[in-house]
Design a protein around this motif. Structure first.
Motif, short mmCIF file in Angstrom:
data_model
loop_
_atom_site.label_atom_id
_atom_site.label_comp_id
_atom_site.label_asym_id
_atom_site.label_seq_id
_atom_site.Cartn_x
_atom_site.Cartn_y
_atom_site.Cartn_z
N LYS A 51 2.75 0.57 2.39
CA LYS A 51 2.03 -0.43 1.82
C LYS A 51 1.69 -1.60 2.40
O LYS A 51 0.75 -2.36 2.33
CB LYS A 51 3.17 -0.93 0.37
CG LYS A 51 2.64 -2.03 -0.45
CD LYS A 51 3.43 -2.34 -1.56
CE LYS A 51 4.48 -3.26 -0.96
NZ LYS A 51 5.24 -3.88 -2.27
N ASN A 52 2.46 -1.64 3.61
CA ASN A 52 2.31 -3.12 4.60
C ASN A 52 1.54 -2.85 5.49
O ASN A 52 1.17 -3.82 6.44
CB ASN A 52 3.63 -3.52 4.85
CG ASN A 52 4.45 -4.15 3.75
OD1 ASN A 52 3.79 -4.91 3.08
ND2 ASN A 52 5.58 -3.87 3.64
N ASN A 53 1.36 -1.34 5.85
CA ASN A 53 0.49 -1.12 7.17
C ASN A 53 -0.86 -0.75 6.93
O ASN A 53 -1.64 -0.39 7.69
CB ASN A 53 1.32 -0.13 7.85
CG ASN A 53 2.33 -0.97 8.62
OD1 ASN A 53 1.97 -1.63 9.82
ND2 ASN A 53 3.43 -0.76 8.26
N ILE B 18 -5.77 -2.62 1.46
CA ILE B 18 -6.43 -1.86 0.20
C ILE B 18 -7.89 -1.97 0.27
O ILE B 18 -8.36 -1.29 -0.17
CB ILE B 18 -6.04 -2.88 -0.99
CG1 ILE B 18 -4.59 -3.12 -1.46
CG2 ILE B 18 -7.08 -3.04 -2.08
CD1 ILE B 18 -4.26 -3.91 -2.53
N LYS B 19 -8.44 -2.85 1.18
CA LYS B 19 -9.86 -2.93 1.50
C LYS B 19 -10.29 -1.62 1.93
O LYS B 19 -11.31 -0.95 1.68
CB LYS B 19 -10.28 -3.76 2.51
CG LYS B 19 -11.87 -3.89 3.00
CD LYS B 19 -13.07 -3.82 2.12
CE LYS B 19 -14.04 -3.99 2.77
NZ LYS B 19 -14.56 -2.72 3.30
N ASP B 20 -9.59 -1.00 2.79
CA ASP B 20 -9.88 0.24 3.61
C ASP B 20 -9.47 1.63 2.61
O ASP B 20 -10.40 2.54 2.61
CB ASP B 20 -8.79 0.39 4.75
CG ASP B 20 -9.10 1.69 5.63
OD1 ASP B 20 -10.44 1.50 6.42
OD2 ASP B 20 -8.37 2.65 5.85
N VAL B 21 -8.60 1.30 1.83
CA VAL B 21 -8.44 2.22 0.56
C VAL B 21 -9.61 2.59 -0.15
O VAL B 21 -10.01 3.56 -0.55
CB VAL B 21 -7.18 2.03 -0.17
CG1 VAL B 21 -7.02 2.86 -1.36
CG2 VAL B 21 -5.81 2.17 0.89
N CYS B 22 -10.03 1.22 -0.56
CA CYS B 22 -11.18 1.07 -1.40
C CYS B 22 -12.35 1.98 -0.81
O CYS B 22 -12.97 2.69 -1.45
CB CYS B 22 -11.62 -0.46 -1.98
SG CYS B 22 -10.33 -1.10 -2.98
N ASP B 23 -12.59 1.70 0.60
CA ASP B 23 -13.50 2.27 1.26
C ASP B 23 -13.62 3.85 1.25
O ASP B 23 -14.61 4.34 0.89
CB ASP B 23 -13.63 1.97 2.86
CG ASP B 23 -14.22 0.62 2.75
OD1 ASP B 23 -14.60 -0.30 1.94
OD2 ASP B 23 -13.88 -0.18 3.80
N LEU C 7 -1.71 -1.19 -3.30
CA LEU C 7 -2.80 0.27 -3.13
C LEU C 7 -2.27 1.18 -3.63
O LEU C 7 -2.94 2.04 -4.15
CB LEU C 7 -2.69 0.39 -1.37
CG LEU C 7 -1.46 1.12 -0.83
CD1 LEU C 7 -1.86 1.57 0.31
CD2 LEU C 7 -0.36 0.23 -0.72
N PHE C 8 -0.99 1.36 -4.06
CA PHE C 8 -0.38 2.47 -4.79
C PHE C 8 -0.93 2.51 -6.35
O PHE C 8 -1.46 3.66 -6.59
CB PHE C 8 1.01 2.42 -4.71
CG PHE C 8 1.58 2.67 -3.73
CD1 PHE C 8 1.43 4.00 -2.89
CD2 PHE C 8 2.73 1.95 -3.12
CE1 PHE C 8 2.07 4.02 -1.52
CE2 PHE C 8 3.38 2.16 -1.98
CZ PHE C 8 3.16 3.06 -0.98
N SER D 52 0.37 10.89 -9.83
CA SER D 52 1.63 10.17 -9.83
C SER D 52 1.94 9.65 -8.42
O SER D 52 0.93 9.46 -7.29
CB SER D 52 2.79 11.22 -9.98
OG SER D 52 2.59 12.13 -8.72
N LEU D 53 2.93 8.82 -8.13
CA LEU D 53 3.27 8.05 -7.09
C LEU D 53 3.43 9.15 -5.97
O LEU D 53 2.93 8.69 -4.70
CB LEU D 53 4.31 7.27 -7.04
CG LEU D 53 4.98 6.44 -5.94
CD1 LEU D 53 3.98 5.27 -5.32
CD2 LEU D 53 6.30 5.71 -6.04
N GLN D 54 4.25 10.34 -6.13
CA GLN D 54 4.17 11.07 -5.33
C GLN D 54 3.13 11.86 -4.67
O GLN D 54 2.73 11.82 -3.43
CB GLN D 54 5.13 12.42 -5.56
CG GLN D 54 5.60 13.44 -4.56
CD GLN D 54 5.96 13.05 -3.36
OE1 GLN D 54 6.93 12.14 -3.20
NE2 GLN D 54 5.67 13.33 -2.16
N GLU D 55 2.00 12.12 -5.48
CA GLU D 55 0.89 12.82 -5.21
C GLU D 55 -0.19 11.52 -4.39
O GLU D 55 -0.93 12.11 -3.52
CB GLU D 55 -0.09 12.86 -6.38
CG GLU D 55 0.50 14.33 -6.96
CD GLU D 55 -0.12 14.61 -8.45
OE1 GLU D 55 0.09 15.75 -9.10
OE2 GLU D 55 -0.20 13.64 -9.16
N CYS D 56 0.01 10.49 -4.73
CA CYS D 56 -0.47 9.28 -4.24
C CYS D 56 -0.07 9.19 -2.71
O CYS D 56 -1.00 9.05 -1.83
CB CYS D 56 -0.23 7.93 -4.85
SG CYS D 56 -0.77 6.51 -4.09
#
Length: 257
Positions: A13-15, A18-23, A70-71, A81-85
């Motif tokens: 979460k800290n590394n 979110i911007k990169d995840v959105c991309d 980001l999760f 789910s969180l695990q699948e995430c």
């Protein structure tokens, strides 16, 4: 829940931004100062209202009030789910695996619990003040705390779940996720004076907690009875779509009378 697993989730979460995840997920973003905006993935809209905070690596939608990390975005976008995430993250950002601890053979790390089980353990762990309040409440009805506790009835101070898990949210990422899945903790829209996500607890005030189980003795929810003489109401949180809870009717009667 495991400390090693939550530490790993916190590292992710800290590394990862979110911007990169959105991309990666095909969510178009637009820079605004140091932050970004995009169309909300939680509701339909024509004008982008989801704000991504670069300093906090969190998001907030000014349209629907949804917020998270980001999760939250990955779970919604991929319907997982969180695990699948986490598995998707490991495939997309394989370098995080360098920090992944070895969970194999560690029972505390691999033991799966529901949000209800996590809440039950938290309610059952009454502090001295809660035990005293429970004794006072039970004495009026000629019961004792041990007898009631064995039947899943406890005294819980207001906002007990929030006070237990939110103050150190990074240490309880999995627990927070599971509690939100069963609506025992709910993120609230940002209001006046709030710049970060805040939450509503199943029991905002002091309550007598009554555990609800099904015919297989599985926990399917809770009822909360106010302990104040001027409040006779109760609130109930039951498993979604569950039709036939075994309430232990005698104990509900005890709690509301």
């Amino acid at each position: 829940m495991g400390k090693l697993k939550n530490k790993y989730y916190s590292y992710i979460k800290n590394n990862i931004l979110i911007k990169d995840v959105c991309d990666k997920l095909g969510i178009m973003t637009k820079r605004t100062g140091n932050d970004f905006i995009c169309s909300c993935i939680f509701h339909s809209e024509t004008n982008p209202s989801m704000h991504i905070r670069s300093d906090k690596n969190t998001f907030y939608c000014y349209g629907c009030g949804k917020s998270g990390d980001l999760f939250t975005i990955i779970k919604q976008k991929l319907n997982c789910s969180l695990q699948e995430c986490v598995e998707w993250i490991e495939k997309t950002y394989p370098w995080v695996l360098e920090e992944k601890p070895d969970f194999y053979g560690n029972e505390s790390e691999n033991r799966k619990k529901s949000g209800y089980e996590i809440a039950y353990e938290t309610y059952a762990d009454m502090n001295e003040t809660e035990i005293l309040r429970m004794q006072e409440y039970a004495k009026k009805r000629k019961y004792n705390v041990k007898f009631l506790s064995e039947r899943g009835i406890f005294f819980a101070s207001g906002r007990k779940l929030c006070d237990t898990f939110i103050k150190k949210a990074d240490a309880f990422i999995e627990e927070m996720d599971l509690l939100q899945d069963v609506y025992l903790i709910k993120p609230l829209p940002l209001g006046k004076g709030h710049i970060d996500v805040h939450y509503k607890d199943f029991c905002e005030d002091d309550r007598i907690i009554i555990t609800s189980r099904n015919e297989y003795s599985e926990i399917v929810g809770f009822a909360g009875r106010s302990v104040r003489d001027d409040q006779r109401g109760s609130n109930i949180c039951l498993q979604k779509n569950f039709r036939n809870p075994i309430y232990y009717i005698d104990w509900i009667g005890f709690a509301v009378n």
